[in-house]
Scaffold this active site. Structure first.
Site, PDB file in Angstrom:
ATOM      1  CG  ASP A 119      -6.963 -22.566   3.499  1.00 20.89           C
ATOM      2  OD1 ASP A 119      -6.971 -22.457   4.735  1.00 20.89           O
ATOM      3  OD2 ASP A 119      -5.978 -22.283   2.792  1.00 20.89           O
ATOM      4  CD  GLN A 206       7.239 -16.090   0.333  1.00 18.71           C
ATOM      5  OE1 GLN A 206       6.930 -16.071  -0.837  1.00 18.71           O
ATOM      6  NE2 GLN A 206       8.271 -15.430   0.799  1.00 18.71           N
ATOM      7  N   GLY A 207       2.986 -14.682   3.559  1.00 19.47           N
ATOM      8  CA  GLY A 207       2.503 -13.592   4.393  1.00 19.47           C
ATOM      9  C   GLY A 207       1.205 -12.987   3.909  1.00 19.47           C
ATOM     10  CG  ASP A 208       0.502 -11.433   0.337  1.00 21.24           C
ATOM     11  OD1 ASP A 208       0.492 -10.451   1.093  1.00 21.24           O
ATOM     12  OD2 ASP A 208       1.212 -11.498  -0.668  1.00 21.24           O
ATOM     13  CB  SER A 209      -1.700 -17.230   3.947  1.00 25.29           C
ATOM     14  OG  SER A 209      -0.930 -18.027   3.105  1.00 25.29           O
TER      15      SER A 209
END
Length: 260
Positions: A119, A206-209
């Site tokens: 990833d 969420q949003g820190d990926s």
């Protein structure tokens, strides 16, 4: 019911936006889950992590060369020409007039990425950002232990909204054995590293990926050891955050960055 890792990663991206750190959980959220408590995140100081980048699709990233951002593979849709991403850098306040904004030109998603492991992705910027330092990536497993720092503009609670200001938090290393006890065969130990508190409360969300997990090296310089990847909800007890193990892919990342 526990969701598969791809769904969790995509949800983390979909809710894109706020840095949860301490609930700063950079992990995807489960739709039916109750919000996790925000307990450990604090606002980062201007210039504290100058290589942090916010990407317009709702992910984080790190500036590893003046013109290349390292992020998560699940944040992008594939490889090739891409001029639709805007990278915001140089500020902790996304609304600051001092923000550096640069468009993308190309994206390289990790070869062989299929939603489990691998990833990582690279984004080439239209122009180099020479006014900011770069974040060194770990090339060995020497720093895959201890206490790490995570940072991002993602949600401050599970299911929450994107944050305006960069948040930061510290999370301890979690062994592969302990992490596998939580995630079973979803975890790819050779390609992933886990971090978090057993009692929960501090995490990415969420949003820190795509953002970095980092620590100091022996010389006192920051080094990136992980990329925010996935997890069960945000800051849940018994479910540490799962990060791409940068040292595993360091050679491939450096080679790819040099050819973008």
């Amino acid at each position: 019911m526990k969701q598969n890792r791809m769904v969790r990663a995509l949800q983390k991206l979909a809710a894109a936006g706020a840095v949860v750190l301490a609930a700063v959980s950079l992990q995807p959220t489960t739709a039916s889950a109750a919000p996790a408590p925000v307990v450990g995140g604090t606002r980062a100081a201007q210039g504290e992590f100058p290589w942090m980048v916010r990407l317009s699709m709702g992910c984080g990233g790190s500036l590893i060369t003046p013109q290349v951002v390292l992020t998560a593979a699940h944040c992008v849709s594939g490889s090739g020409t891409n001029t639709g991403i805007t990278a915001t850098a140089g500020v902790v306040d996304l609304q600051s007039s001092s923000a550096i904004k640069v468009k993308s030109t190309k994206v390289l998603q990790a070869p062989g990425y299929n939603g489990q492991g691998k990833d990582w992705a690279l984004i080439k910027l239209a122009t180099p950002i020479t006014s900011l330092p770069n974040l060194k990536i770990a090339e060995t497993t020497a720093y895959n232990s201890g206490t790490f720092t995570v940072a991002g503009w993602g949600a401050a609670r599970e299911g929450g909204a994107q944050q305006r200001y960069l948040l930061k938090a510290n999370v301890p290393f979690v062994s592969d054995a302990t992490c596998q006890a939580a995630y079973g065969s979803d975890l790819v130990p050779a390609e992933e590293i886990c971090a978090g508190y057993n009692q929960g409360g501090v995490d990415t969300c969420q949003g820190d990926s795509g953002g970095p997990m980092f620590r100091k090296d022996d010389a006192g310089a920051w080094v990136q050891v992980g990329i925010v990847s996935w997890g069960e909800g945000c800051a849940r007890a018994g479910y540490p955050g799962v990060y791409t193990e940068v040292s595993t892919f360091a050679a491939a990342i450096k080679s790819a960055a040099a050819t973008l």
